[in-house]
Design a protein around this motif. Structure first.
Motif, PDB file in Angstrom:
ATOM      1  N   MET A   1     -18.077  24.498 -63.592  1.00 39.96           N
ATOM      2  CA  MET A   1     -18.361  23.474 -64.598  1.00 39.96           C
ATOM      3  C   MET A   1     -17.675  22.182 -64.171  1.00 39.96           C
ATOM      4  O   MET A   1     -16.483  22.165 -63.866  1.00 39.96           O
ATOM      5  N   LYS A   2     -18.451  21.091 -64.146  1.00 41.49           N
ATOM      6  CA  LYS A   2     -17.951  19.790 -63.712  1.00 41.49           C
ATOM      7  C   LYS A   2     -17.875  18.843 -64.909  1.00 41.49           C
ATOM      8  O   LYS A   2     -18.709  18.904 -65.818  1.00 41.49           O
ATOM      9  N   ALA A   3     -16.890  17.973 -64.878  1.00 40.10           N
ATOM     10  CA  ALA A   3     -16.750  16.993 -65.961  1.00 40.10           C
ATOM     11  C   ALA A   3     -15.991  15.779 -65.460  1.00 40.10           C
ATOM     12  O   ALA A   3     -15.148  15.874 -64.552  1.00 40.10           O
ATOM     13  N   LEU A   4     -16.291  14.641 -66.035  1.00 38.03           N
ATOM     14  CA  LEU A   4     -15.581  13.392 -65.764  1.00 38.03           C
ATOM     15  C   LEU A   4     -14.931  12.919 -67.056  1.00 38.03           C
ATOM     16  O   LEU A   4     -15.608  12.752 -68.067  1.00 38.03           O
ATOM     17  N   GLU A   5     -13.618  12.738 -67.023  1.00 36.61           N
ATOM     18  CA  GLU A   5     -12.871  12.254 -68.176  1.00 36.61           C
ATOM     19  C   GLU A   5     -12.255  10.914 -67.834  1.00 36.61           C
ATOM     20  O   GLU A   5     -11.734  10.715 -66.728  1.00 36.61           O
ATOM     21  N   GLY A   6     -12.311   9.991 -68.758  1.00 38.76           N
ATOM     22  CA  GLY A   6     -11.758   8.670 -68.496  1.00 38.76           C
ATOM     23  C   GLY A   6     -11.295   7.993 -69.756  1.00 38.76           C
ATOM     24  O   GLY A   6     -11.565   8.445 -70.881  1.00 38.76           O
ATOM     25  N   ALA A   7     -10.572   6.901 -69.579  1.00 40.11           N
ATOM     26  CA  ALA A   7     -10.080   6.138 -70.727  1.00 40.11           C
ATOM     27  C   ALA A   7      -9.668   4.752 -70.275  1.00 40.11           C
ATOM     28  O   ALA A   7      -9.289   4.533 -69.119  1.00 40.11           O
ATOM     29  N   ILE A   8      -9.753   3.821 -71.188  1.00 33.88           N
ATOM     30  CA  ILE A   8      -9.122   2.517 -71.046  1.00 33.88           C
ATOM     31  C   ILE A   8      -8.081   2.414 -72.151  1.00 33.88           C
ATOM     32  O   ILE A   8      -8.258   2.982 -73.238  1.00 33.88           O
ATOM     33  N   PHE A   9      -6.977   1.750 -71.892  1.00 33.69           N
ATOM     34  CA  PHE A   9      -5.909   1.707 -72.887  1.00 33.69           C
ATOM     35  C   PHE A   9      -5.244   0.346 -72.894  1.00 33.69           C
ATOM     36  O   PHE A   9      -5.291  -0.424 -71.925  1.00 33.69           O
ATOM     37  N   PHE A  10      -4.596   0.090 -74.020  1.00 35.08           N
ATOM     38  CA  PHE A  10      -3.938  -1.199 -74.240  1.00 35.08           C
ATOM     39  C   PHE A  10      -2.736  -0.958 -75.140  1.00 35.08           C
ATOM     40  O   PHE A  10      -2.871  -0.406 -76.237  1.00 35.08           O
ATOM     41  N   ASP A  11      -1.548  -1.331 -74.672  1.00 33.50           N
ATOM     42  CA  ASP A  11      -0.308  -1.221 -75.460  1.00 33.50           C
ATOM     43  C   ASP A  11       0.335  -2.589 -75.560  1.00 33.50           C
ATOM     44  O   ASP A  11       0.312  -3.378 -74.598  1.00 33.50           O
ATOM     45  N   ASP A  12       0.949  -2.847 -76.719  1.00 34.59           N
ATOM     46  CA  ASP A  12       1.613  -4.131 -76.919  1.00 34.59           C
ATOM     47  C   ASP A  12       2.853  -3.923 -77.779  1.00 34.59           C
ATOM     48  O   ASP A  12       2.794  -3.262 -78.820  1.00 34.59           O
ATOM     49  N   GLU A  13       3.983  -4.451 -77.315  1.00 34.50           N
ATOM     50  CA  GLU A  13       5.215  -4.457 -78.096  1.00 34.50           C
ATOM     51  C   GLU A  13       5.500  -5.898 -78.489  1.00 34.50           C
ATOM     52  O   GLU A  13       5.654  -6.763 -77.628  1.00 34.50           O
ATOM     53  N   LEU A  14       5.609  -6.124 -79.787  1.00 33.35           N
ATOM     54  CA  LEU A  14       5.757  -7.500 -80.282  1.00 33.35           C
ATOM     55  C   LEU A  14       6.787  -7.559 -81.400  1.00 33.35           C
ATOM     56  O   LEU A  14       6.584  -6.942 -82.456  1.00 33.35           O
TER      57      LEU A  14
END
Length: 805
Positions: free
Chosen positions: A455-468
């Motif tokens: 079984m084949k699969a592609l997992e991905g993500a884009i992310f954004f973190d901010d400390e303010l």
């Protein structure tokens, strides 16, 4: 075709989405100077003066503005401050504090060298400035152990285990006695993201899970985050466990090692290219067969079953390196390979059985300094877990194989502007699963079970973190992660009739999408700093988990199989709310925290009869139950980090419930790992230059289980009648472990020590499982049922010798 498919996904999710986010960030930077006064940047590294090694998690605190930060994995820190004079403290557990005054009129870069505390004669008073990060950090539910702390704690059979030590922290419960599987805030053993140098490890267990795969001498530190997990981490809904390895000494070659009852380990490290880099090589191996067989021969009435081919052992190899190419480019490399091998044979009946399983991984990290206020980190990694079970008896033979393999790319960009710290990036992982591959043969007859294909699969993500920082007291650490998962071809699906016979095969070509999922995952942490020693924090996080562990046992076993989400297996989604109070007592060197949490888990899966049964007798959905779960509780934590006596006390009061339509008639029931009370006390004491000791006490409420409430005799057979699911409790579990360390050689270039440990010192017979014995005469309808408790570990003493030169 496959390359085009991956490039297309990369284009869609990176250039279209990440690119737009980075444009928005650039747009904000153009206008931020109008909103906030321009500030200057202090950047630098913190280094151990005696070993020239970088120091991670050092507290950097400005007394003037009450701002602070900690050093990262490379020992670097960055802090933005207004122009003018600042009084800055650098503090770290076990090291002397550095207090310096800096007149800041331009961006500067500095190096800070810390000296370890040396206790010679007399009383030493240590101030607790290293506690500030506990209050000022935006992290919640976090805990870190250094190598020095790990090596001082009691061990089982002389093997110190980083993962077992995390079970001594609040909200973390052991899956079984002696096992490294654990449950975090009501989540399953498969819901913990275990990262070794930024690379996932799927099954971190040796010796059927009683020891972890991590060589304690190679591990620099281990940390866990249970709530408010930053958006750069995903894929597992309960926790993130990070283990960072030691990459070697820059000054000279050194050798470290240890010899214990069941295993020995050795490592060598030193400088590369005239101090521009470092290297380390490590190995560990057991020799169980050398002492187990003699003990069995003495205690067994018959030794006919003992064969020279019978043996069990595990081994692992570690390697690592780091290299500074230029002033702005830094590379580090890690690799691991480990295997467990079990063989059992009996010549009289021509029987042979073998089981092998293990992990392999490799990771390459590139750190590039873009400017004084920005850096790019790119990590490429490969990991593989597999097990192979085979056996034969006379003319019959069988085999079972399962594996999971990942290729991953993760890249993140960190930028500091004024008082903001922004991290954005992407992550892509190509999965390949073989849930099980079964083969069997009886004589010349080959049995076909129609098992799962790869079984084949592609997992991905884009992310954004901010400390303010919003004000001098209120700060926000927010993040957003958009994840996706695509189960794709090539894939062969077997079509079966009502009798379980294969009637047809559906083939999906390479790149063909069979199931696609996407989930937004917001993260938020609010921190209100009441004063320099007190803060309040609250967090919310949502995480999607696309990979599932198929198991029917309460303990994590090497034969458990990993399966991706499909059209029938939906992703697990977890939502968690947490609130906490954090307080430091600097004069006494104490830190205290209490957190309450509520976690909701949707699309939980229960493999009623395991994945192997699924492939043999029916479709996957026939053996699958889908439901929901929830967990809530309160955690108390008190830790002393400074002085000759250190340690911590943790207490967790919690409840974990589940609801499945196919189980318990659809009514809510306690999870099998629902334990109401969990108490652990850990003490570490340095008596003098030569002697130190430690002790650990654990008390846990009994786990839930289902037992018969009645038995009937029908046609000479005993028939059980079961009550509600998990309506009974095992007896409470408690034990105490102690350890003493004696330094026997303490020269400049040579050190050596003996470690004496006793596991379960008062010999508590903790039940591992319960079974029922039936006695009587069925013909006379006289039957007596007796519950029998089986315990696993009695009092176990051990001794080991460690050395370094």
């Amino acid at each position: 075709m496959r390359g085009y498919f991956l490039l297309n996904i990369f284009y869609r999710f990176y250039f279209r989405i990440i690119g737009r986010i980075q444009l928005c960030i650039l747009f904000l930077f153009l206008f931020l100077p109008q909103l906030f006064p321009q500030e200057l940047l202090i950047r630098g590294k913190v280094i151990d003066k005696t070993t020239n090694q970088i120091l991670k998690s050092v507290s950097v605190h400005d007394k003037t503005s009450f701002r602070g930060t900690v050093t990262d994995d490379s020992g670097s820190f960055k802090i933005s401050l207004p122009a003018g004079q600042h009084n800055i403290e650098f503090s770290y557990t076990g090291f002397e504090r550095v207090d310096t005054t800096i007149n800041l009129f331009e961006n500067i870069e500095i190096s800070i060298y810390l000296n370890p505390f040396t206790v010679s004669v007399g009383e030493v008073t240590i101030t607790a400035d290293g506690l500030k990060d506990h209050v000022s950090s935006p992290l919640m539910g976090s805990f870190t152990l250094t190598n020095k702390e790990m090596m001082k704690l009691p061990s089982l059979l002389g093997e110190t285990d980083p993962l077992k030590l995390l079970q001594l922290t609040p909200g973390v419960q052991a899956g079984s006695e002696g096992g490294i599987g654990f449950y975090v805030r009501g989540g399953g053993t498969d819901q913990n993201l275990i990262l070794y140098d930024n690379t996932i490890i799927y099954n971190p267990g040796h010796l059927l899970g009683f020891f972890s795969v991590f060589n304690p001498e190679i591990i620099k530190d281990v940390s866990i985050i249970k709530s408010g997990i930053p958006a750069q981490y995903g894929g597992k809904i309960s926790s993130v466990i990070k283990l960072n390895s030691y990459k070697g000494n820059r000054d000279s070659v050194e050798v470290m090692g240890s010899m214990g009852i069941i295993s020995s380990r050795i490592s060598i490290d030193g400088p590369l290219f005239k101090g521009k880099g470092t290297f380390i090589l490590g190995a560990r191996r057991t020799y169980l067969e050398l002492f187990v067989e003699p003990i069995v021969r003495l205690g067994a009435k018959s030794t006919s079953f003992i064969n020279k081919q019978n043996n069990y052992n595990f081994y692992d190899f570690n390697t690592g390196a780091s290299l500074k190419i230029t002033n702005v480019d830094f590379f580090s490399f890690s690799a691991y390979h480990g295997r467990d091998k079990y063989r059992m044979g009996q010549a009289g009946i021509k029987q042979e059985n073998s089981l092998e399983w293990g992990n392999s991984m490799a990771s390459l990290l590139w750190n590039h300094k873009i400017s004084e206020k920005g850096e790019l980190n790119t990590n490429i990694s490969w990991t593989r877990y597999e097990f192979d079970l085979s056996g034969s008896q006379s003319d019959y033979s069988y085999g079972l194989f399962s594996s999971v393999m990942d290729y991953s790319l993760k890249s993140d960009l960190s930028i500091e502007k004024n008082r903001m710290k922004i991290t954005t990036g992407l992550e892509l992982t190509n999965h390949s699963f073989i849930p099980n591959r079964i083969n069997a043969q009886a004589g010349n007859l080959i049995l076909d079970f129609g098992q799962f294909s790869a079984m084949k699969a592609l997992e991905g993500a884009i992310f954004f973190d901010d400390e303010l920082p919003v004000t001098s007291r209120l700060s926000i650490a927010g993040g957003f992660r958009f994840s996706f998962f695509n189960h794709h071809g090539p894939y062969s699906k077997f079509v079966k009739n009502m009798l379980g016979q294969i009637t047809d095969t559906l083939f999906y070509p390479r790149g063909k999408s069979l199931a696609f999922f996407a989930n937004p995952e917001p993260r938020l942490v609010l921190k209100y700093q009441i004063n320099d020693n007190t803060s309040l924090k609250a967090s919310y996080m949502r995480i999607a988990q696309y990979i599932h562990l198929a198991t029917s046992a309460t303990a994590s076993l090497p034969t458990d199989s990993w399966i991706p989400s499909t059209s029938k297996l939906k992703p697990l989604v977890g939502d968690q709310l947490s609130m906490g109070y954090f307080r430091n007592f600097p004069k006494k060197g104490l830190e205290f925290s209490t957190e309450i949490y509520y976690k909701k888990m949707n699309n939980q899966l229960e493999f009623l009869r395991g994945v192997i049964n699924t492939s043999i007798v029916g479709n996957m959905e026939d053996n699958l139950a889908i439901g929901n779960g929830q967990s809530y509780g309160v955690e108390l934590y008190l830790r002393k980090k400074i002085g000759n006596s250190t340690g911590w006390l943790s207490y967790t009061l919690s409840r974990t419930e589940q609801k499945f339509d196919e189980i318990n008639a659809g009514f809510v029931y306690p999870a099998k790992y629902d334990r109401r009370h969990d108490i652990s006390l850990t003490l570490i004491r340095t008596f003098n230059e030569k002697w130190s000791g430690s002790a650990v006490f654990i008390y846990i409420s009994g786990n839930a289980f289902t037992m018969p409430v009645g038995r009937y005799i029908i046609q000479g057979n005993i028939v059980n009648q079961y009550g509600d699911v998990n309506s009974f409790r095992m007896p409470p579990y408690h034990r105490m472990d102690v350890s003493m360390t004696r330094k026997i050689i303490t020269r400049k270039n040579w050190s050596s020590e003996l470690i004496f440990s006793i596991y379960n010192i008062y010999n508590r017979a903790n039940p591992y499982f319960i079974y029922f014995e039936a006695a009587g005469d069925l013909e006379k309808y006289s039957l007596e049922i007796k519950a029998v408790e089986v315990s696993l570990f009695p009092l176990i003493p051990s001794v080991s010798w460690s050395f370094k030169f």
